[in-house]
Structures are given as C-alpha cells and as structure tokens.
Design an enzyme around this catalytic site. Structure first.
Site, short mmCIF file in Angstrom:
data_model
loop_
_atom_site.label_atom_id
_atom_site.label_comp_id
_atom_site.label_asym_id
_atom_site.label_seq_id
_atom_site.Cartn_x
_atom_site.Cartn_y
_atom_site.Cartn_z
CE1 TYR A 42 -4.15 -1.93 0.56
CE2 TYR A 42 -2.67 -3.31 2.04
CZ TYR A 42 -3.73 -3.17 1.17
OH TYR A 42 -4.66 -4.20 1.27
CG ASN A 63 -11.65 -3.19 -7.18
OD1 ASN A 63 -12.39 -2.87 -8.17
ND2 ASN A 63 -10.49 -3.61 -7.50
CB CYS A 71 -7.56 -4.56 -4.96
SG CYS A 71 -9.18 -5.45 -4.62
CG HIS A 72 -5.65 -10.05 -6.52
ND1 HIS A 72 -6.27 -9.60 -7.46
CD2 HIS A 72 -4.64 -10.92 -7.10
CE1 HIS A 72 -5.88 -10.22 -8.38
NE2 HIS A 72 -4.89 -11.07 -8.51
CD GLU A 102 -2.70 -12.53 -10.25
OE1 GLU A 102 -1.74 -12.00 -9.82
OE2 GLU A 102 -3.83 -12.20 -10.80
#
Length: 105
Positions: A42, A63, A71-72, A102
């Site tokens: 962040y 979001n 946002c993950h 991912e």
C-alpha cells in the site's frame, strides 16, 4: 473470467466503472498496471501516486471489480493486508488463492 482461471496471464480488458471518485479511479488504474505474479505494498503504491497508504487501502476496498481490477496484488508492508474490506476470514483465503494462482509465493 474462465480464461483467467485457466491462465492468469490471459488479458481480460476491463473498462473502469464510471463510479468512484477521481482518486479511486487513479488507484484503480494503477492496480491494473501491476503485473501478474507481482505485488506492491500500500505504501509503495501510495508513494507512486503521491498519496498515503490508508487512502490507497480505502480505494482498494471500494473497488467494484476486485479480480479484474487486481487489488489482491496490493499487500501490507508486514503481511498480506486485507481484501474486499476484510482483514480475516474467507476474503483473505480468496486473496491468498489469487496470489498463488498468479505465481506469487
């Protein structure tokens, strides 16, 4: 969506929703630039945007398309952070699964 589940590198073009404040739109655009398999804190994202970490977290919480506007891929400096407005429970398991999917370990 199914293409992403099969291969997280599949590009799924998403137009930002018309809602949200100008600042939220700015954060959501920045989220879309974080590559698959990478994360930003962040604080890092806040520095890039000339803002503060709390404001970035609030924009992530707002979001409306959390998988498509990733946002993950934003974590806290000391751990995984929150997801979808929660700091524990099934939302965090979803975030962990998405990051693992991912290739982020």
């Amino acid at each position: 969506m199914l293409a992403y589940l099969a291969d997280p590198h599949t590009l799924i073009p998403v137009q930002l929703p018309s809602g949200g404040t100008p600042y939220q739109q700015k954060v959501w655009q920045a989220l879309q630039r974080i590559p698959v398999g990478e994360v930003r804190t962040y604080g890092e994202l806040a520095k890039e945007l000339g803002s503060c970490a709390r404001a970035v977290a609030q924009a992530c919480r707002a979001n409306p398309l959390p998988i498509f506007i990733p946002c993950h891929r934003v974590v806290s400096a000391s751990g995984i952070g929150g997801y979808m407005g929660k700091t524990d429970g099934p939302q965090l398991e979803i975030k962990r699964w998405l990051l693992h999917h991912e290739g982020y370990v």
